[in-house]
Scaffold this active site. Structure first.
Site, PDB file in Angstrom:
ATOM      1  N   LYS A  71       0.819  -1.222   0.000  1.00 22.47           N
ATOM      2  CA  LYS A  71       0.000   0.000   0.000  1.00 22.47           C
ATOM      3  C   LYS A  71       0.856   1.278   0.000  1.00 22.47           C
ATOM      4  O   LYS A  71       0.468   2.269  -0.611  1.00 22.47           O
ATOM      5  CB  LYS A  71      -0.953   0.001   1.200  1.00 22.47           C
ATOM      6  CG  LYS A  71      -2.096  -1.015   1.042  1.00 22.47           C
ATOM      7  CD  LYS A  71      -3.103  -0.901   2.164  1.00 22.47           C
ATOM      8  CE  LYS A  71      -4.213  -1.931   1.994  1.00 22.47           C
ATOM      9  NZ  LYS A  71      -5.252  -1.822   3.003  1.00 22.47           N
ATOM     10  N   ASP A 107     -10.154   2.500   1.771  1.00 22.92           N
ATOM     11  CA  ASP A 107     -10.384   1.884   3.094  1.00 22.92           C
ATOM     12  C   ASP A 107     -11.091   2.880   4.013  1.00 22.92           C
ATOM     13  O   ASP A 107     -11.853   2.484   4.900  1.00 22.92           O
ATOM     14  CB  ASP A 107      -9.053   1.472   3.733  1.00 22.92           C
ATOM     15  CG  ASP A 107      -8.472   0.203   3.118  1.00 22.92           C
ATOM     16  OD1 ASP A 107      -9.243  -0.602   2.552  1.00 22.92           O
ATOM     17  OD2 ASP A 107      -7.244   0.026   3.188  1.00 22.92           O
TER      18      ASP A 107
HETATM   19  P1  NDP Z   1      -0.251  -4.128   9.294  1.00 21.89           P
HETATM   20  O1  NDP Z   1       0.654  -5.304   9.137  1.00 21.89           O
HETATM   21  O2  NDP Z   1       0.151  -2.805   8.725  1.00 21.89           O
HETATM   22  O3  NDP Z   1      -0.482  -3.890  10.891  1.00 21.89           O
HETATM   23  C1  NDP Z   1      -0.717  -4.992  11.738  1.00 21.89           C
HETATM   24  C2  NDP Z   1      -1.139  -4.485  13.109  1.00 21.89           C
HETATM   25  O4  NDP Z   1      -1.414  -5.618  13.948  1.00 21.89           O
HETATM   26  C3  NDP Z   1      -0.054  -3.675  13.832  1.00 21.89           C
HETATM   27  O5  NDP Z   1      -0.655  -2.695  14.621  1.00 21.89           O
HETATM   28  C4  NDP Z   1       0.624  -4.759  14.708  1.00 21.89           C
HETATM   29  O6  NDP Z   1       1.249  -4.241  15.852  1.00 21.89           O
HETATM   30  C5  NDP Z   1      -0.594  -5.563  15.120  1.00 21.89           C
HETATM   31  N1  NDP Z   1      -0.213  -6.904  15.543  1.00 21.89           N
HETATM   32  C6  NDP Z   1       0.180  -7.939  14.755  1.00 21.89           C
HETATM   33  N2  NDP Z   1       0.450  -9.024  15.506  1.00 21.89           N
HETATM   34  C7  NDP Z   1       0.230  -8.672  16.806  1.00 21.89           C
HETATM   35  C8  NDP Z   1       0.329  -9.353  18.051  1.00 21.89           C
HETATM   36  N3  NDP Z   1       0.727 -10.638  18.124  1.00 21.89           N
HETATM   37  N4  NDP Z   1       0.018  -8.691  19.185  1.00 21.89           N
HETATM   38  C9  NDP Z   1      -0.385  -7.381  19.129  1.00 21.89           C
HETATM   39  N5  NDP Z   1      -0.503  -6.680  17.978  1.00 21.89           N
HETATM   40  C10 NDP Z   1      -0.196  -7.316  16.825  1.00 21.89           C
HETATM   41  O7  NDP Z   1      -1.669  -4.586   8.773  1.00 21.89           O
HETATM   42  P2  NDP Z   1      -2.916  -3.673   8.306  1.00 21.89           P
HETATM   43  O8  NDP Z   1      -2.977  -2.477   9.208  1.00 21.89           O
HETATM   44  O9  NDP Z   1      -2.874  -3.434   6.856  1.00 21.89           O
HETATM   45  O10 NDP Z   1      -4.129  -4.662   8.577  1.00 21.89           O
HETATM   46  C11 NDP Z   1      -4.598  -4.933   9.898  1.00 21.89           C
HETATM   47  C12 NDP Z   1      -5.821  -5.807   9.793  1.00 21.89           C
HETATM   48  O11 NDP Z   1      -6.879  -5.128   9.126  1.00 21.89           O
HETATM   49  C13 NDP Z   1      -5.560  -7.092   8.996  1.00 21.89           C
HETATM   50  O12 NDP Z   1      -6.115  -8.178   9.701  1.00 21.89           O
HETATM   51  C14 NDP Z   1      -6.316  -6.878   7.698  1.00 21.89           C
HETATM   52  O13 NDP Z   1      -6.825  -8.095   7.180  1.00 21.89           O
HETATM   53  C15 NDP Z   1      -7.450  -5.969   8.143  1.00 21.89           C
HETATM   54  N6  NDP Z   1      -7.975  -5.141   7.045  1.00 21.89           N
HETATM   55  C16 NDP Z   1      -9.281  -5.295   6.719  1.00 21.89           C
HETATM   56  C17 NDP Z   1      -9.845  -4.542   5.706  1.00 21.89           C
HETATM   57  C18 NDP Z   1     -11.278  -4.750   5.364  1.00 21.89           C
HETATM   58  O14 NDP Z   1     -11.707  -4.286   4.300  1.00 21.89           O
HETATM   59  N7  NDP Z   1     -12.075  -5.369   6.209  1.00 21.89           N
HETATM   60  C19 NDP Z   1      -9.051  -3.541   4.954  1.00 21.89           C
HETATM   61  C20 NDP Z   1      -7.682  -3.441   5.407  1.00 21.89           C
HETATM   62  C21 NDP Z   1      -7.175  -4.230   6.416  1.00 21.89           C
HETATM   63  P3  NDP Z   1       2.802  -3.809  15.810  1.00 21.89           P
HETATM   64  O15 NDP Z   1       2.848  -2.447  15.168  1.00 21.89           O
HETATM   65  O16 NDP Z   1       3.194  -3.794  17.249  1.00 21.89           O
HETATM   66  O17 NDP Z   1       3.531  -4.858  15.005  1.00 21.89           O
END
Ligand code: NDP
Length: 280
Positions: A71, A107
């Protein structure tokens, strides 16, 4: 209609992309609109992203939806970008026009589309957003645009949350991950924008007793549709919204951008997607 050699072509790219439901959503609309069109998944690695996207544009493709991890790269590659895409720092929609590649972020609209049935009184909302990745950035920007002023962000990596706040919501309160249950106190709009709860991952478990009645819980995840986050929020009597409507809401403006017509109103689209998810 079976696509012919004259079909309008668009698609979605990510790495991986096999899990994406976007082709299913678009197929339903393409069929309902009876247009000669094809919407395909394109698995593209980060190292090939620029060259393949430019190649697809040269080959006459109408555009691409973009998901993880591309993205930010999509925004950088585009010649022009909408204000919201620039503000969020990420694009999930690239349209290929005669004057170049244009980036947008749908989004933001998708999140607001999903929240709409809950009739949230945004000026009174006290939002708590878990996560600080791309989805969180778009959702926080969306909340600002509808007038939410009381916002807290809780993320495992606090530096990332601070960076997000600096870029998008300087007034946001930053909550350390360990304090996530305490942070629920007094909050009436709780958003999971982490990937916790995705099939095969840990759940986002919270002490929902701290959240008052009438509050709204939103989970960006749609695989599975019933996450522990939503099941627990419902058990507390809250309005709980899953990520499927956000998926539909972000796809709608993309369809319009690719095929130059409104997405057909399919009242049973959500039911069809749920059936698809059950079968796969
Ligand atoms: P990113 O990889 O950019 O961010 C992931 C986030 O999850 C970060 O804040 C990360 O924290 C956190 N995270 C991951 N693993 C853990 C853990 N074990 N414990 C705590 N926090 C954790 O992903 P996106 O922001 O792009 O996507 C996030 C979610 O949103 C995804 O599941 C995606 O499928 C969903 N999504 C849904 C959409 C829809 O249309 N419904 C559209 C876009 C996204 P940290 O920074 O600490 O690593």
């Amino acid at each position: 209609m079976i696509p012919t050699g004259a079909a309008l072509v668009a698609g979605v790219t990510g790495d991986p992309i096999a899990h994406s439901l976007s082709p299913v959503v678009m197929r339903h609309w393409i069929d309902a609109a009876e247009i000669n069109a094809l919407y395909a998944p394109f698995p593209i690695s980060a190292e090939n992203f620029d060259s393949v996207v430019r190649g697809l544009a040269r080959a006459g493709c109408r555009g691409l939806n973009v998901t993880l991890p591309h993205k930010e790269a999509a925004l950088e590659l585009a010649q022009t970008a909408s204000g919201p895409a620039r503000a969020v720092g990420a694009a999930n929609l690239l349209t290929f026009t005669p004057s170049g590649i244009h980036a947008d972020n749908t989004d933001i609209a998708g999140f607001l589309y999903a929240l709409a049935p809950a009739n949230v009184e945004f000026s009174q909302a006290r939002a708590l957003v878990f996560g600080a990745g791309g989805a969180a950035r778009a959702m926080l920007y969306a909340l600002l645009t509808v007038g939410v002023t009381d916002i807290a962000i809780c993320n495992r990596n606090i530096t990332r949350a601070q960076g997000l706040a600096r870029d998008i919501v300087p007034a946001a309160r930053i909550i350390p991950w360990e304090a996530r249950d305490d942070a629920l106190q007094g909050r009436n709009l709780i958003v999971n924008a982490t990937s916790l709860g995705l099939a095969g991952r840990d759940d986002l478990m919270l002490d929902w007793q701290r959240v008052g009645p009438g509050s709204v819980a939103f989970d960006s995840i749609y695989t599975p549709v019933k996450t522990r986050f939503l099941v627990d929020a419902r058990a507390r009597g809250l309005t709980a919204i899953d990520g499927l409507d956000m998926l539909i809401g972000q796809a709608r403006p993309s369809f319009e951008a690719f095929f130059k017509r409104p997405a057909p109103a399919l009242t049973d689209l959500r039911t069809r997607l749920l059936k698809h998810l059950e079968a796969h």
